[in-house]
Design a protein around this motif. Structure first.
Motif, short mmCIF file in Angstrom:
data_model
loop_
_atom_site.label_atom_id
_atom_site.label_comp_id
_atom_site.label_asym_id
_atom_site.label_seq_id
_atom_site.Cartn_x
_atom_site.Cartn_y
_atom_site.Cartn_z
N GLN A 209 0.83 -1.20 0.00
CA GLN A 209 0.00 0.00 0.00
C GLN A 209 0.87 1.26 0.00
O GLN A 209 0.61 2.21 -0.75
N VAL A 212 2.62 1.86 -3.43
CA VAL A 212 1.74 2.50 -4.41
C VAL A 212 1.65 4.00 -4.13
O VAL A 212 1.72 4.83 -5.04
N GLU A 213 1.52 4.35 -2.85
CA GLU A 213 1.43 5.77 -2.48
C GLU A 213 2.68 6.53 -2.90
O GLU A 213 2.61 7.63 -3.47
N THR A 216 3.22 6.94 -6.83
CA THR A 216 2.21 7.75 -7.52
C THR A 216 2.14 9.18 -7.02
O THR A 216 1.45 10.02 -7.61
N GLN A 217 2.83 9.48 -5.96
CA GLN A 217 2.70 10.78 -5.30
C GLN A 217 3.19 11.94 -6.18
O GLN A 217 4.28 11.92 -6.72
N TRP A 226 3.41 2.78 -16.40
CA TRP A 226 3.40 2.16 -15.08
C TRP A 226 3.66 0.66 -15.18
O TRP A 226 3.25 0.01 -16.15
N MET A 243 -3.74 -3.13 -7.55
CA MET A 243 -3.63 -1.99 -6.63
C MET A 243 -3.13 -0.75 -7.36
O MET A 243 -3.67 0.36 -7.18
N LEU A 244 -2.11 -0.93 -8.19
CA LEU A 244 -1.52 0.21 -8.89
C LEU A 244 -2.47 0.75 -9.97
O LEU A 244 -2.61 1.97 -10.14
N GLU A 245 -3.15 -0.15 -10.69
CA GLU A 245 -4.10 0.28 -11.71
C GLU A 245 -5.25 1.09 -11.09
O GLU A 245 -5.69 2.10 -11.65
N LYS A 246 -5.70 0.68 -9.92
CA LYS A 246 -6.76 1.41 -9.23
C LYS A 246 -6.30 2.81 -8.85
O LYS A 246 -7.06 3.78 -8.92
N ALA A 247 -5.02 2.93 -8.46
CA ALA A 247 -4.48 4.21 -8.01
C ALA A 247 -4.25 5.18 -9.16
O ALA A 247 -4.44 6.38 -9.01
N VAL A 248 -3.81 4.68 -10.32
CA VAL A 248 -3.42 5.59 -11.41
C VAL A 248 -4.44 5.68 -12.53
O VAL A 248 -4.39 6.61 -13.34
#
Length: 280
Positions: A209, A212-213, A216-217, A226, A243-248
């Protein structure tokens, strides 16, 4: 238009089949296991390196042999007008500096070496961008300048355990033992080609977690490509990809660490990464 050979070393984590398909030439690097030298992908496999690590053998890598590099340049120049070489980041290897000096002194106008800040699969993506620029008529000098000024890699590595990092001298045995007792998971930051400690958390779930933060920050996701890179753990890679796809909100590609990087980070390591799109 000059005919240009694209060249990397095997820290780019590319198989022979992938290199052939992409038209990229690879200078394979030495791997030393318990004092015996092998050549990555030539005389040893990734699986054999993993077995050696799990048996707690001494596994080290070395710079590409200079004579082999020169021989590859000479061989490529028999068929191509120029060689464009993107080696392992200068922060992690002296090969980059050696190649830069050698190209300037003895191969001027024939071999172009990029002052690299790249490692692992991002090296290949940058070379694909370079190929696109060459196809549009850019010169080797122009492509070198674009990559050095605009190319950017940022990644977070999360090792499953610290044994390989300890064996390679990346952390001390005392720190590794204490981290194991306290169940601390380190996050290693790759930025400008060098590796630093980014953060420490208590569980792998929290580490992913946080990874990913961190990656992507403060950026516009559309400006980057990515990726998730795993070390023989496809199931974990799938979870981290989601997780990364959801974030970006962008596609995330999956790749694998191979011998050179694997021998330093160990099985189970996950990497979250981004590379900036070079506009041309």
């Amino acid at each position: 238009m000059n005919k240009i050979a694209l060249m990397v070393d095997s820290s780019a984590d590319i198989t022979k089949e992938e290199a052939q398909e992409l038209g990229i030439f690879v200078l394979r690097m030495p791997v030393i296991i318990d004092g015996k030298e092998y050549i990555e992908s030539e005389t040893i496999t990734d699986e054999e390196v993993v077995d050696a690590l799990q048996q707690h053998k001494s596994v080290k890598t070395a710079q590409p042999i200079i004579g082999d590099m020169i021989q590859m340049w000479d061989r490529l120049l028999e068929e191509y007008d120029e060689v464009f070489y993107l080696p392992l980041t200068s922060a992690l290897s002296g090969t980059n500096k050696t190649a830069l000096n050698l190209a300037k002194e003895e191969y001027a106008g024939k071999v172009t070496v990029v002052k690299s800040e790249f490692v692992c699969y991002p090296t290949i993506r940058v070379m694909e961008m370079a190929k696109g620029m060459f196809d549009k008529g850019y010169t080797t000098a122009q492509v070198k300048e674009k990559i050095e000024k605009e190319g950017e890699l940022m990644a977070v590595l999360i090792p499953e355990n610290l044994e390989t990092l300890k064996a390679g001298g990346r952390i001390s045995p005392a720190v590794a033992s204490l981290a194991g007792l306290l169940k601390i998971v380190p996050l290693l930051n790759i930025c400008h080609g060098s590796i630093d400690l980014q953060d420490k958390v208590r569980t792998l779930k929290k580490a992913y977690q946080r990874g990913v933060e961190v990656v992507t920050q403060g950026v516009d996701p559309e400006d980057y490509e990515w990726m998730v890179i795993d070390a023989f753990d496809k199931e974990k890679s799938e979870m981290c990809k989601e997780m990364l796809e959801k974030a970006v909100g962008q596609p995330v590609s999956q790749h694998a660490f191979k011998t050179v990087i694997l021998s330093h980070v160990g099985k189970g390591t996950i990497g979250f990464g981004r590379i900036k799109k070079i506009r041309y």
